[in-house]
Design a protein around this motif. Structure first.
Motif, PDB file in Angstrom:
ATOM      1  N   LEU A 101       0.835  -1.201   0.000  1.00 39.70           N
ATOM      2  CA  LEU A 101       0.000   0.000   0.000  1.00 39.70           C
ATOM      3  C   LEU A 101       0.875   1.259   0.000  1.00 39.70           C
ATOM      4  O   LEU A 101       0.691   2.167  -0.818  1.00 39.70           O
ATOM      5  CB  LEU A 101      -0.888  -0.039   1.246  1.00 39.70           C
ATOM      6  CG  LEU A 101      -2.196   0.734   1.196  1.00 39.70           C
ATOM      7  CD1 LEU A 101      -3.164   0.037   0.268  1.00 39.70           C
ATOM      8  CD2 LEU A 101      -2.790   0.841   2.597  1.00 39.70           C
ATOM      9  N   PHE A 102       1.853   1.299   0.903  1.00 34.26           N
ATOM     10  CA  PHE A 102       2.732   2.464   0.992  1.00 34.26           C
ATOM     11  C   PHE A 102       3.571   2.622  -0.279  1.00 34.26           C
ATOM     12  O   PHE A 102       3.776   3.732  -0.768  1.00 34.26           O
ATOM     13  CB  PHE A 102       3.664   2.338   2.204  1.00 34.26           C
ATOM     14  CG  PHE A 102       2.992   2.671   3.506  1.00 34.26           C
ATOM     15  CD1 PHE A 102       2.681   3.990   3.812  1.00 34.26           C
ATOM     16  CD2 PHE A 102       2.668   1.680   4.421  1.00 34.26           C
ATOM     17  CE1 PHE A 102       2.058   4.313   5.001  1.00 34.26           C
ATOM     18  CE2 PHE A 102       2.046   1.987   5.614  1.00 34.26           C
ATOM     19  CZ  PHE A 102       1.736   3.311   5.906  1.00 34.26           C
ATOM     20  N   MET A 103       4.053   1.491  -0.804  1.00 38.11           N
ATOM     21  CA  MET A 103       4.945   1.577  -1.962  1.00 38.11           C
ATOM     22  C   MET A 103       4.194   1.967  -3.231  1.00 38.11           C
ATOM     23  O   MET A 103       4.763   2.627  -4.111  1.00 38.11           O
ATOM     24  CB  MET A 103       5.685   0.253  -2.167  1.00 38.11           C
ATOM     25  CG  MET A 103       6.660  -0.098  -1.052  1.00 38.11           C
ATOM     26  SD  MET A 103       7.667   1.283  -0.476  1.00 38.11           S
ATOM     27  CE  MET A 103       8.739   1.508  -1.873  1.00 38.11           C
ATOM     28  N   VAL A 104       2.912   1.589  -3.334  1.00 41.47           N
ATOM     29  CA  VAL A 104       2.134   2.012  -4.499  1.00 41.47           C
ATOM     30  C   VAL A 104       1.981   3.539  -4.472  1.00 41.47           C
ATOM     31  O   VAL A 104       2.163   4.221  -5.496  1.00 41.47           O
ATOM     32  CB  VAL A 104       0.748   1.308  -4.517  1.00 41.47           C
ATOM     33  CG1 VAL A 104      -0.189   2.003  -5.488  1.00 41.47           C
ATOM     34  CG2 VAL A 104       0.912  -0.159  -4.901  1.00 41.47           C
ATOM     35  N   VAL A 105       1.701   4.083  -3.287  1.00 42.44           N
ATOM     36  CA  VAL A 105       1.622   5.541  -3.145  1.00 42.44           C
ATOM     37  C   VAL A 105       2.964   6.174  -3.523  1.00 42.44           C
ATOM     38  O   VAL A 105       3.026   7.145  -4.280  1.00 42.44           O
ATOM     39  CB  VAL A 105       1.227   5.930  -1.697  1.00 42.44           C
ATOM     40  CG1 VAL A 105       1.330   7.443  -1.502  1.00 42.44           C
ATOM     41  CG2 VAL A 105      -0.176   5.449  -1.388  1.00 42.44           C
ATOM     42  N   VAL A 117       5.617  13.593  -1.241  1.00 43.92           N
ATOM     43  CA  VAL A 117       4.722  12.469  -0.914  1.00 43.92           C
ATOM     44  C   VAL A 117       5.490  11.150  -0.996  1.00 43.92           C
ATOM     45  O   VAL A 117       5.359  10.278  -0.131  1.00 43.92           O
ATOM     46  CB  VAL A 117       3.496  12.451  -1.870  1.00 43.92           C
ATOM     47  CG1 VAL A 117       2.644  11.217  -1.621  1.00 43.92           C
ATOM     48  CG2 VAL A 117       2.663  13.718  -1.671  1.00 43.92           C
ATOM     49  N   ALA A 118       6.320  11.019  -2.033  1.00 42.98           N
ATOM     50  CA  ALA A 118       7.131   9.804  -2.180  1.00 42.98           C
ATOM     51  C   ALA A 118       8.051   9.642  -0.975  1.00 42.98           C
ATOM     52  O   ALA A 118       8.200   8.539  -0.431  1.00 42.98           O
ATOM     53  CB  ALA A 118       7.940   9.856  -3.476  1.00 42.98           C
ATOM     54  N   THR A 119       8.661  10.747  -0.541  1.00 46.55           N
ATOM     55  CA  THR A 119       9.569  10.701   0.612  1.00 46.55           C
ATOM     56  C   THR A 119       8.846  10.209   1.859  1.00 46.55           C
ATOM     57  O   THR A 119       9.345   9.329   2.577  1.00 46.55           O
ATOM     58  CB  THR A 119      10.159  12.105   0.875  1.00 46.55           C
ATOM     59  OG1 THR A 119      10.807  12.560  -0.308  1.00 46.55           O
ATOM     60  CG2 THR A 119      11.163  12.067   2.017  1.00 46.55           C
ATOM     61  N   ILE A 120       7.665  10.766   2.116  1.00 46.84           N
ATOM     62  CA  ILE A 120       6.917  10.391   3.324  1.00 46.84           C
ATOM     63  C   ILE A 120       6.499   8.918   3.265  1.00 46.84           C
ATOM     64  O   ILE A 120       6.642   8.169   4.234  1.00 46.84           O
ATOM     65  CB  ILE A 120       5.685  11.309   3.508  1.00 46.84           C
ATOM     66  CG1 ILE A 120       6.159  12.730   3.842  1.00 46.84           C
ATOM     67  CG2 ILE A 120       4.770  10.784   4.606  1.00 46.84           C
ATOM     68  CD1 ILE A 120       5.074  13.778   3.786  1.00 46.84           C
ATOM     69  N   LEU A 124       7.730   5.997   5.873  1.00 46.49           N
ATOM     70  CA  LEU A 124       6.840   5.189   6.722  1.00 46.49           C
ATOM     71  C   LEU A 124       7.086   3.698   6.500  1.00 46.49           C
ATOM     72  O   LEU A 124       7.130   2.912   7.463  1.00 46.49           O
ATOM     73  CB  LEU A 124       5.375   5.547   6.433  1.00 46.49           C
ATOM     74  CG  LEU A 124       4.944   6.947   6.917  1.00 46.49           C
ATOM     75  CD1 LEU A 124       3.549   7.281   6.413  1.00 46.49           C
ATOM     76  CD2 LEU A 124       4.986   7.025   8.446  1.00 46.49           C
ATOM     77  N   ALA A 125       7.250   3.315   5.231  1.00 44.00           N
ATOM     78  CA  ALA A 125       7.527   1.908   4.929  1.00 44.00           C
ATOM     79  C   ALA A 125       8.857   1.483   5.545  1.00 44.00           C
ATOM     80  O   ALA A 125       8.991   0.377   6.077  1.00 44.00           O
ATOM     81  CB  ALA A 125       7.529   1.683   3.415  1.00 44.00           C
ATOM     82  N   LEU A 126       9.854   2.377   5.487  1.00 40.71           N
ATOM     83  CA  LEU A 126      11.166   2.085   6.075  1.00 40.71           C
ATOM     84  C   LEU A 126      11.045   1.891   7.587  1.00 40.71           C
ATOM     85  O   LEU A 126      11.615   0.948   8.150  1.00 40.71           O
ATOM     86  CB  LEU A 126      12.151   3.216   5.760  1.00 40.71           C
ATOM     87  CG  LEU A 126      13.491   3.170   6.506  1.00 40.71           C
ATOM     88  CD1 LEU A 126      14.260   1.888   6.200  1.00 40.71           C
ATOM     89  CD2 LEU A 126      14.361   4.383   6.151  1.00 40.71           C
ATOM     90  N   ALA A 127      10.274   2.773   8.245  1.00 38.34           N
ATOM     91  CA  ALA A 127      10.094   2.649   9.695  1.00 38.34           C
ATOM     92  C   ALA A 127       9.505   1.276  10.045  1.00 38.34           C
ATOM     93  O   ALA A 127       9.975   0.593  10.958  1.00 38.34           O
ATOM     94  CB  ALA A 127       9.188   3.772  10.213  1.00 38.34           C
ATOM     95  N   ALA A 128       8.482   0.861   9.277  1.00 35.22           N
ATOM     96  CA  ALA A 128       7.824  -0.422   9.550  1.00 35.22           C
ATOM     97  C   ALA A 128       8.777  -1.589   9.313  1.00 35.22           C
ATOM     98  O   ALA A 128       8.852  -2.524  10.125  1.00 35.22           O
ATOM     99  CB  ALA A 128       6.579  -0.559   8.676  1.00 35.22           C
TER     100      ALA A 128
END
Lengths: 153, 166
Positions: A101-105, A117-120, A124-128
């Motif tokens: 989901l995050f990577m599609v965004v 937006v890509a950075t955010i 978030l994906a990196l944090a998870a």
């Protein structure tokens, strides 16, 4: 789950070595660090696209098709002792879907030049992924019950 | 350059969250005071009217009907996407076999969302420790350690003697 019942399950439902998803989270962490450093460049977009494909395979096909899982089974697991116990693939597969989901965004934002937006999304994906790799803490799994509570209230 | 700072920020923030999680995960804590009808431990004195059951107790009652342990009950909330639920189940089952009069009840959180909301269950596994009256006294979110489970039961049933611990 006994070995007999595991044998008849489809590949996507078979219990997995829990060290596999954790290894995958570590590889994902490295890929996403590189993606975050290069976000906004062509290299960044390629890295985001690659990670999107990896998550999509894990979430939509199953963990047996996840590239980092394949890497683990081929290269890492033969060098390790057998796992103490196996785990149900449902939770790590759900985590792959949350990552997807995050990577599609991130991918859409990256392709359309909305770098912030890509950075955010990548952050978030990196944090998870990092929480999963370093602390065995599955953020997506933790969010699941909260999501279920909201969804059907 | 911005990306590098973003990486450092994300890893630092995630490390803080991870350390907090590691510290609190699976810890057995006292249940919020609102869940316990009587202040202090032990049974209410006989000459005092028993408190009306709390909303939590009323919501739990039908699920636990006939499954309450003689001395204590461990209620585990589980869900499908839950890595530590299986290990938690094994620990609680072992303890319920080891300690007489203690039962283990596992509840599927997704099939009991109303109960999950009333009890404010946020994660799976969450384990509630009920005394012999079915009052929630302690709870743990995340996989608890076996020793902590045994210690919590010891606090819950002081009169029963914990000979098995020796």
């Amino acid at each position: 789950m006994s070995n007999a019942s595991a044998a008849v399950l489809p590949a996507s439902r078979r219990p997995v070595d829990p060290r596999g998803p954790r290894f995958g989270a570590a590889v994902t962490t490295v890929v996403l660090i590189a993606a975050l450093v290069t976000v906004g460049t062509t290299v960044g977009t390629v890295l985001i696209a690659w990670q999107t494909v990896a998550f999509a395979l894990g979430a939509l096909v199953g963990l047996q098709a996840q590239p980092y899982g394949v890497l683990f089974r081929r290269l890492v697991r033969p060098r390790l002792a057998p796992p103490a116990e196996l785990e149900d693939p449902a939770a790590p597969r759900f985590a792959q879907a949350v990552g997807l989901l995050f990577m599609v965004v991130a991918l859409i934002a990256s392709l359309t030049g909305i770098t912030i937006v890509a950075t955010i999304a990548v952050a978030l994906a990196l944090a998870a992924a990092f929480l999963n790799a370093a602390f065995n803490f599955c953020l997506g799994c933790e969010m699941y019950l909260l999501g279920a509570r909201l969804r059907r209230s | 350059m911005t990306g590098l700072w973003a990486v450092l920020f994300v890893l630092a923030a995630a490390t803080a969250v991870g350390l907090w999680f590691q510290r609190n995960n699976g810890r057995v804590k006292d249940a919020p005071v609102s869940r316990v009808p009587m202040a202090g431990d032990g049974d209410p004195p006989a000459d005092i009217e028993p408190e009306p059951p709390t909303a939590e107790a009323e919501a739990l009652a039908p699920v636990l009907a006939g499954r309450l342990g003689e001395h204590a009950t461990m209620v585990q909330f589980s869900s499908a996407f839950c890595q530590p639920c299986r290990a938690t189940r094994r620990i609680l089952e072992e303890v319920s076999v080891m300690v007489p009069g203690v039962s283990h009840v596992e509840i599927d959180a997704e099939e009991n969302l109303e109960l999950v909301r009333v009890l404010d269950i946020r994660r799976t596994p969450t384990v509630l420790f009920l005394d012999r009256h079915g009052v929630v006294r302690k709870q743990a979110s995340g996989q608890p350690r076996k020793a902590d489970v045994v210690a919590a039961l010891g606090e819950l049933m002081p009169d029963e003697g914990m000979d098995f611990m020796i």
